[in-house]
Design an enzyme around this catalytic site. Structure first.
Site, mmCIF file in Angstrom:
data_model
loop_
_atom_site.group_PDB
_atom_site.id
_atom_site.type_symbol
_atom_site.label_atom_id
_atom_site.label_comp_id
_atom_site.label_asym_id
_atom_site.label_seq_id
_atom_site.Cartn_x
_atom_site.Cartn_y
_atom_site.Cartn_z
ATOM 1 N N GLY A 170 -12.144 72.736 -50.151
ATOM 2 C CA GLY A 170 -13.360 71.964 -50.039
ATOM 3 C C GLY A 170 -14.300 71.989 -51.007
ATOM 4 N N GLY A 171 -13.949 72.740 -52.102
ATOM 5 C CA GLY A 171 -15.030 73.144 -52.919
ATOM 6 C C GLY A 171 -15.867 72.091 -53.385
ATOM 7 N N GLY A 197 -17.398 69.860 -51.427
ATOM 8 C CA GLY A 197 -17.870 69.552 -49.998
ATOM 9 C C GLY A 197 -19.450 69.863 -50.280
ATOM 10 N NE ARG A 218 -11.511 63.868 -49.388
ATOM 11 C CZ ARG A 218 -11.560 62.548 -50.157
ATOM 12 N NH1 ARG A 218 -10.815 61.896 -50.305
ATOM 13 N NH2 ARG A 218 -12.711 62.508 -50.636
ATOM 14 N N GLY A 238 -15.492 78.336 -40.860
ATOM 15 C CA GLY A 238 -16.897 78.065 -40.220
ATOM 16 C C GLY A 238 -16.671 76.291 -39.878
ATOM 17 C CB ALA A 281 -19.137 76.873 -34.029
ATOM 18 C CG HIS A 293 -26.621 68.700 -36.412
ATOM 19 N ND1 HIS A 293 -26.661 69.187 -35.018
ATOM 20 C CD2 HIS A 293 -26.274 69.922 -37.139
ATOM 21 C CE1 HIS A 293 -26.291 70.661 -35.175
ATOM 22 N NE2 HIS A 293 -26.105 71.050 -36.252
ATOM 23 C CG HIS A 294 -26.631 65.928 -41.066
ATOM 24 N ND1 HIS A 294 -25.440 65.540 -41.373
ATOM 25 C CD2 HIS A 294 -26.363 67.484 -40.879
ATOM 26 C CE1 HIS A 294 -24.325 66.524 -41.118
ATOM 27 N NE2 HIS A 294 -24.997 67.713 -40.959
ATOM 28 C CE LYS A 322 -22.316 69.069 -35.922
ATOM 29 N NZ LYS A 322 -21.441 69.616 -36.840
ATOM 30 N N GLY A 363 -20.686 72.302 -32.382
ATOM 31 C CA GLY A 363 -20.135 73.407 -32.298
ATOM 32 C C GLY A 363 -20.943 74.664 -31.824
#
Ligand code: NAD
Length: 275
Positions: free
Chosen positions: A13-14, A16, A40, A102, A127, A159-160, A163, A169
């Site tokens: 997921g580099g 992300g 992906r 995470g 989480a 949260h933003h 999400k 979590g």
């Protein structure tokens, strides 16, 4: 520390949000090197330089479409999505790599599989990797153990708007800590948004002993969690506010350093802070 002694990190997921941040933290640390990164297979960013995407200039480590590229690092640090993290944990186990996960939103069976994998490799699963939230969890457990009769516990998280999972979590982990302090299972007392869609039994007066959850989503809020203990004529509120996601990346890097030298085991962030 020389490059030969450095801890080699693999980052799925580099491209992300957390992946970018981890790549920046690795570049800033003298004891860490970025071994490989992936995303992906259908991502338009495959083949791009991960340093450029992270805003730190070219680092020569391209975003790979093949998870096999992650093998060979010392520790894999995964902030992707539940099924993907689980597949990467299997890969880490098969190749004897340590791992930090995470990702949030894993279900009970996925968590159970991670615990099994944690009998084969060092695996930190958390989480919320911020140091502040880790301490908050310990405080919530302690306060919940003291304030039982006549005290209501409610958890509010914000949260933003990107999400996906809800409640967060972290909110669930705080609920688990409160339930543990009271010696009960969260599943038996959790009341996730008092909502008449869930049945008439869910509205009306609050049930003693329940742990309530409420959720807000909006804007660019990094993450806010409040656990309020309501007593008669008094209340205690324990709140954590993250103003920059870098706190999660810094905590994950600390977890990766811990995992690199830890014995085989299934760890959480409390273990990382103690270690
Ligand atoms: P994001 O969507 O920005 O990044 C996820 C990345 O994973 C994307 O680039 C996506 O393309 C990639 N991905 C998807 N499938 C993949 C595959 N098969 N192989 C490799 N990469 C793949 O999301 P984000 O905001 O970075 O959050 C990721 C996860 O981390 C979420 O579950 C989020 O809730 C969690 N999170 C946890 C903490 C914490 O403290 N533990 C903090 C922030 C976010």
């Amino acid at each position: 520390m020389s490059t030969a002694d450095s801890i080699k990190l693999s980052i799925p997921g580099g491209s992300g949000r957390m992946g970018n941040m981890l790549i920046r933290e690795i570049a800033a640390a003298s004891d860490l090197v970025l071994h490989a990164t992936s995303d992906r297979p259908e991502s338009p960013l495959i083949g791009k330089d991960s340093g450029e995407l992270a805003g730190i200039g070219a680092n020569g480590v391209m975003i790979n479409s093949d998870p096999a590229a992650l093998v060979g690092g010392d520790v894999m640090v995964d902030f992707t999505s539940p099924a993907v993290s689980l597949a990467h944990a299997e890969l880490a186990m098969q190749n004897n790599m340590a791992m930090v996960i995470g990702t949030t939103g894993l279900d009970a069976s996925q968590e159970a599989r991670l615990a099994e994998i944690g009998t084969k490799i060092p695996l930190v699963y958390c989480a919320n990797t911020s140091v502040g939230v880790t301490l908050l969890r310990a405080l919530v457990e302690q306060v919940a153990a003291q304030l039982v009769e006549g005290w209501d516990i409610e958890i509010l998280e914000t949260h933003h708007h990107h999400k996906v999972d809800s409640p967060s979590g972290t909110a669930l982990a705080l609920g688990k800590a409160a339930a543990k302090g009271r010696g009960v299972a969260l599943e038996d007392v959790s009341d996730i948004v008092r909502d008449d869609q869930a049945g008439a039994s869910r509205v009306g007066a609050r049930k003693a002993g329940d742990i309530g959850f409420a959720v807000m989503r909006g804007g660019d809020v990094t993450g806010e969690h409040s656990v309020t203990f309501f007593g008669a004529s008094e209340r205690i509120a324990l709140t954590h506010m993250a103003t920059d996601r870098v706190v999660f990346a810094k905590g994950a890097i600390r977890a990766a350093r811990f995992a690199a030298t830890a014995d085989t085991g299934f760890y959480n962030m409390e273990d990382v802070l103690r270690g």
